[in-house]
Design a protein around this motif. Structure first.
Motif, PDB file in Angstrom:
ATOM      1  N   THR A  27       0.837  -1.196   0.000  1.00 46.98           N
ATOM      2  CA  THR A  27       0.000   0.000   0.000  1.00 46.98           C
ATOM      3  C   THR A  27       0.874   1.250   0.000  1.00 46.98           C
ATOM      4  O   THR A  27       1.764   1.391   0.848  1.00 46.98           O
ATOM      5  CB  THR A  27      -0.931   0.038   1.227  1.00 46.98           C
ATOM      6  OG1 THR A  27      -1.773  -1.116   1.207  1.00 46.98           O
ATOM      7  CG2 THR A  27      -1.802   1.294   1.206  1.00 46.98           C
ATOM      8  N   VAL A  28       0.626   2.121  -0.965  1.00 46.59           N
ATOM      9  CA  VAL A  28       1.331   3.399  -1.043  1.00 46.59           C
ATOM     10  C   VAL A  28       0.295   4.511  -0.918  1.00 46.59           C
ATOM     11  O   VAL A  28      -0.653   4.579  -1.713  1.00 46.59           O
ATOM     12  CB  VAL A  28       2.106   3.534  -2.374  1.00 46.59           C
ATOM     13  CG1 VAL A  28       2.712   4.939  -2.499  1.00 46.59           C
ATOM     14  CG2 VAL A  28       3.201   2.479  -2.453  1.00 46.59           C
ATOM     15  N   ALA A  29       0.465   5.361   0.067  1.00 49.10           N
ATOM     16  CA  ALA A  29      -0.439   6.488   0.289  1.00 49.10           C
ATOM     17  C   ALA A  29       0.209   7.748  -0.269  1.00 49.10           C
ATOM     18  O   ALA A  29       1.345   8.067   0.095  1.00 49.10           O
ATOM     19  CB  ALA A  29      -0.736   6.648   1.774  1.00 49.10           C
ATOM     20  N   ILE A  30      -0.482   8.444  -1.159  1.00 50.78           N
ATOM     21  CA  ILE A  30       0.046   9.650  -1.803  1.00 50.78           C
ATOM     22  C   ILE A  30      -0.839  10.837  -1.446  1.00 50.78           C
ATOM     23  O   ILE A  30      -2.069  10.746  -1.501  1.00 50.78           O
ATOM     24  CB  ILE A  30       0.087   9.491  -3.337  1.00 50.78           C
ATOM     25  CG1 ILE A  30       0.885   8.241  -3.734  1.00 50.78           C
ATOM     26  CG2 ILE A  30       0.693  10.728  -3.993  1.00 50.78           C
ATOM     27  CD1 ILE A  30       0.875   7.959  -5.232  1.00 50.78           C
ATOM     28  N   THR A  31      -0.222  11.946  -1.084  1.00 53.06           N
ATOM     29  CA  THR A  31      -0.996  13.154  -0.789  1.00 53.06           C
ATOM     30  C   THR A  31      -0.294  14.379  -1.359  1.00 53.06           C
ATOM     31  O   THR A  31       0.935  14.430  -1.431  1.00 53.06           O
ATOM     32  CB  THR A  31      -1.201  13.339   0.732  1.00 53.06           C
ATOM     33  OG1 THR A  31      -1.986  14.518   0.957  1.00 53.06           O
ATOM     34  CG2 THR A  31       0.122  13.462   1.470  1.00 53.06           C
ATOM     35  N   ALA A  32      -1.091  15.351  -1.799  1.00 54.51           N
ATOM     36  CA  ALA A  32      -0.562  16.619  -2.329  1.00 54.51           C
ATOM     37  C   ALA A  32      -1.292  17.766  -1.653  1.00 54.51           C
ATOM     38  O   ALA A  32      -2.444  17.629  -1.250  1.00 54.51           O
ATOM     39  CB  ALA A  32      -0.744  16.695  -3.837  1.00 54.51           C
ATOM     40  N   GLN A  81      -4.253  10.706   9.281  1.00 58.32           N
ATOM     41  CA  GLN A  81      -5.065   9.586   8.799  1.00 58.32           C
ATOM     42  C   GLN A  81      -4.166   8.510   8.178  1.00 58.32           C
ATOM     43  O   GLN A  81      -4.330   7.317   8.456  1.00 58.32           O
ATOM     44  CB  GLN A  81      -6.076  10.081   7.773  1.00 58.32           C
ATOM     45  CG  GLN A  81      -6.940   8.981   7.167  1.00 58.32           C
ATOM     46  CD  GLN A  81      -7.849   9.508   6.079  1.00 58.32           C
ATOM     47  OE1 GLN A  81      -8.207  10.682   6.065  1.00 58.32           O
ATOM     48  NE2 GLN A  81      -8.214   8.651   5.135  1.00 58.32           N
ATOM     49  N   PHE A  82      -3.231   8.936   7.351  1.00 60.01           N
ATOM     50  CA  PHE A  82      -2.308   7.988   6.729  1.00 60.01           C
ATOM     51  C   PHE A  82      -1.443   7.289   7.788  1.00 60.01           C
ATOM     52  O   PHE A  82      -1.196   6.086   7.698  1.00 60.01           O
ATOM     53  CB  PHE A  82      -1.412   8.707   5.721  1.00 60.01           C
ATOM     54  CG  PHE A  82      -2.073   8.976   4.394  1.00 60.01           C
ATOM     55  CD1 PHE A  82      -3.309   8.456   4.077  1.00 60.01           C
ATOM     56  CD2 PHE A  82      -1.434   9.770   3.439  1.00 60.01           C
ATOM     57  CE1 PHE A  82      -3.914   8.700   2.846  1.00 60.01           C
ATOM     58  CE2 PHE A  82      -2.024  10.012   2.202  1.00 60.01           C
ATOM     59  CZ  PHE A  82      -3.264   9.482   1.902  1.00 60.01           C
ATOM     60  N   ALA A  83      -0.987   8.061   8.767  1.00 60.62           N
ATOM     61  CA  ALA A  83      -0.154   7.467   9.815  1.00 60.62           C
ATOM     62  C   ALA A  83      -0.934   6.392  10.576  1.00 60.62           C
ATOM     63  O   ALA A  83      -0.386   5.344  10.932  1.00 60.62           O
ATOM     64  CB  ALA A  83       0.328   8.555  10.776  1.00 60.62           C
ATOM     65  N   GLY A  84      -2.206   6.639  10.794  1.00 63.50           N
ATOM     66  CA  GLY A  84      -3.042   5.661  11.485  1.00 63.50           C
ATOM     67  C   GLY A  84      -3.304   4.422  10.653  1.00 63.50           C
ATOM     68  O   GLY A  84      -3.421   3.309  11.177  1.00 63.50           O
ATOM     69  N   ALA A  85      -3.386   4.593   9.331  1.00 65.62           N
ATOM     70  CA  ALA A  85      -3.645   3.468   8.434  1.00 65.62           C
ATOM     71  C   ALA A  85      -2.412   2.606   8.203  1.00 65.62           C
ATOM     72  O   ALA A  85      -2.515   1.459   7.776  1.00 65.62           O
ATOM     73  CB  ALA A  85      -4.170   3.983   7.093  1.00 65.62           C
ATOM     74  N   ARG A  86      -1.231   3.168   8.458  1.00 68.72           N
ATOM     75  CA  ARG A  86       0.054   2.471   8.370  1.00 68.72           C
ATOM     76  C   ARG A  86       0.283   1.795   7.001  1.00 68.72           C
ATOM     77  O   ARG A  86       0.421   0.572   6.900  1.00 68.72           O
ATOM     78  CB  ARG A  86       0.216   1.462   9.498  1.00 68.72           C
ATOM     79  CG  ARG A  86       0.124   2.088  10.880  1.00 68.72           C
ATOM     80  CD  ARG A  86       0.679   1.175  11.945  1.00 68.72           C
ATOM     81  NE  ARG A  86       2.104   0.941  11.769  1.00 68.72           N
ATOM     82  CZ  ARG A  86       3.072   1.790  12.104  1.00 68.72           C
ATOM     83  NH1 ARG A  86       2.764   2.968  12.656  1.00 68.72           N
ATOM     84  NH2 ARG A  86       4.334   1.491  11.904  1.00 68.72           N
ATOM     85  N   THR A 105       4.630  10.897  11.658  1.00 59.29           N
ATOM     86  CA  THR A 105       5.168   9.551  11.872  1.00 59.29           C
ATOM     87  C   THR A 105       6.686   9.565  11.916  1.00 59.29           C
ATOM     88  O   THR A 105       7.325  10.347  11.199  1.00 59.29           O
ATOM     89  CB  THR A 105       4.698   8.582  10.771  1.00 59.29           C
ATOM     90  OG1 THR A 105       5.259   7.290  11.005  1.00 59.29           O
ATOM     91  CG2 THR A 105       5.095   9.064   9.390  1.00 59.29           C
ATOM     92  N   ARG A 106       7.230   8.697  12.767  1.00 64.05           N
ATOM     93  CA  ARG A 106       8.678   8.559  12.858  1.00 64.05           C
ATOM     94  C   ARG A 106       9.138   7.164  12.435  1.00 64.05           C
ATOM     95  O   ARG A 106      10.331   6.885  12.450  1.00 64.05           O
ATOM     96  CB  ARG A 106       9.143   8.825  14.309  1.00 64.05           C
ATOM     97  CG  ARG A 106       8.977  10.278  14.762  1.00 64.05           C
ATOM     98  CD  ARG A 106       9.952  11.195  14.065  1.00 64.05           C
ATOM     99  NE  ARG A 106       9.841  12.575  14.547  1.00 64.05           N
ATOM    100  CZ  ARG A 106       9.081  13.496  13.988  1.00 64.05           C
ATOM    101  NH1 ARG A 106       8.364  13.171  12.923  1.00 64.05           N
ATOM    102  NH2 ARG A 106       9.024  14.720  14.478  1.00 64.05           N
ATOM    103  N   ASP A 107       8.182   6.309  12.042  1.00 66.63           N
ATOM    104  CA  ASP A 107       8.583   4.957  11.670  1.00 66.63           C
ATOM    105  C   ASP A 107       8.068   4.483  10.315  1.00 66.63           C
ATOM    106  O   ASP A 107       8.671   3.624   9.690  1.00 66.63           O
ATOM    107  CB  ASP A 107       8.170   3.954  12.756  1.00 66.63           C
ATOM    108  CG  ASP A 107       6.668   3.966  13.025  1.00 66.63           C
ATOM    109  OD1 ASP A 107       5.983   4.893  12.569  1.00 66.63           O
ATOM    110  OD2 ASP A 107       6.185   3.035  13.698  1.00 66.63           O
ATOM    111  N   ILE A 108       6.974   5.053   9.820  1.00 63.24           N
ATOM    112  CA  ILE A 108       6.496   4.669   8.491  1.00 63.24           C
ATOM    113  C   ILE A 108       7.400   5.316   7.438  1.00 63.24           C
ATOM    114  O   ILE A 108       7.670   6.523   7.510  1.00 63.24           O
ATOM    115  CB  ILE A 108       5.041   5.126   8.273  1.00 63.24           C
ATOM    116  CG1 ILE A 108       4.110   4.483   9.312  1.00 63.24           C
ATOM    117  CG2 ILE A 108       4.569   4.782   6.866  1.00 63.24           C
ATOM    118  CD1 ILE A 108       2.695   5.012   9.269  1.00 63.24           C
ATOM    119  N   PRO A 109       7.873   4.570   6.457  1.00 65.39           N
ATOM    120  CA  PRO A 109       8.734   5.158   5.426  1.00 65.39           C
ATOM    121  C   PRO A 109       8.033   6.293   4.674  1.00 65.39           C
ATOM    122  O   PRO A 109       6.866   6.164   4.287  1.00 65.39           O
ATOM    123  CB  PRO A 109       9.017   3.979   4.494  1.00 65.39           C
ATOM    124  CG  PRO A 109       8.880   2.771   5.364  1.00 65.39           C
ATOM    125  CD  PRO A 109       7.753   3.097   6.302  1.00 65.39           C
TER     126      PRO A 109
END
Length: 321
Positions: A27-32, A81-86, A105-109
């Protein structure tokens, strides 16, 4: 009884296959921060590169895209939201979105893109050794070449106006670079600011009569309202130049910049490396490659200038004809 056992075995096999497929799906989350042609092209380029690397949406890749619609508070909300979805990787496009994600986030790439000054924006410790969970692609514009291009197309230029949002760190960095390059060329710089897109037209009007040309940096606030600025340039016969080439097709006179779909592809290649196991902090932050010259003779004429034949001859793309 035998049929029942066969049915149960088949069902178990399907469930196992489904479980394995889900485990293999990334899963790749993209935001602009906002939607406009350059950022949209960047997003599409990321997906292009992931496909080329073997990650196909709908098969082994899930892509979740969200735009903040120009609102920093919304950008922060999306980041949380993205950080919570991991997801496996978060790809923020633009400096405001990258800062929001990095703070969440400090751990999700995190692999950012279209960020002018990653070190100045405090996203990475250094370009060569970013450290932590963040790396990405910088689109620092060739400001010195922009100034030279303005002088070549408008030889009489003495005063350059710059239209930007002081709340965007990427724009602040570019305005600083513009002042340095303009000073070398013997030009003065006059600033006009717009903190939201609705203010861009009035800010442009404030420069009329004070400058000989206007420069728009890689500023998401102003670029998202570009047509209103172009209208001012045409009415006042004031040439408008942009840092990004996508804006030339929308009406600026010319630009030297990146193909943002290609910037996205360069970013997607980094994302693929992370999906395959590399740590973002170990991957150097890179500068986008390649520069194109775009010109718009029709828009230039509407703004009272003529693009020299020598400039048109070396242009990568001539638009607006």
């Amino acid at each position: 009884m035998k049929i029942t056992r066969l049915f149960l075995a088949a069902t178990a096999a399907v469930a196992l296959a489904t479980s394995v497929a889900q485990a293999q799906t990334k899963t790749v989350a993209i935001t602009a921060i906002v939607e406009h042609p350059a950022l949209d092209a960047t997003r599409d380029g990321v997906v292009d590169a992931l496909k080329a690397a073997g990650f196909t949406p709908g098969q082994n890749l899930k892509v979740d895209y969200q735009s903040a619609q120009g609102n920093p508070a919304t950008a922060a909300q999306i980041a949380r939201q993205f950080a919570g979805a991991r997801p496996d990787v978060i790809v923020p496009i633009s400096t405001p979105s990258a800062q929001a994600v990095a703070a969440s986030t400090r751990d999700i790439p995190v692999v950012f893109t279209a960020v002018t000054d990653p070190v100045g924006a405090q996203l990475v410790k250094s370009m060569d050794k970013p450290g932590g969970n963040v790396t990405g692609v910088s689109d620092m514009a060739p400001v010195g070449e922009h100034v030279a291009l303005i002088r070549e197309i408008v030889p009489s230029v003495k005063r350059v106006g710059v239209l930007y949002n002081p709340g965007e760190p990427n724009s602040v960095s570019l305005v600083k670079a513009l002042k340095e390059e303009a000073a070398k060329a013997g030009l003065t710089v006059t600033e006009a600011t717009a903190t939201k897109s609705a203010d861009a037209q009035q800010a442009a009007r404030s420069l009329v009569g004070k400058v000989d040309a206007v420069y728009i940096p890689l500023d998401n606030t102003v670029v998202s309202a570009l047509e209103s600025v172009i209208a001012v340039g045409q009415q006042a016969k004031l040439p408008i130049f942009s840092a990004d080439t996508d804006s030339v097709a929308r009406g600026t006179v010319a630009s030297i910049g990146f193909d943002y779909r290609q910037v996205g592809r360069q970013t997607g290649e980094v994302v693929a490396r992370v999906l395959k196991g590399e740590k973002p902090g170990d991957i150097p932050t890179i500068h986008a490659k390649g520069t194109d010259l775009f010109v718009n003779p029709k828009s230039a004429a509407a703004m009272g200038v003529t693009i020299p034949a020598a400039v048109t001859a070396r242009a990568t793309k001539v638009v607006g004809q």
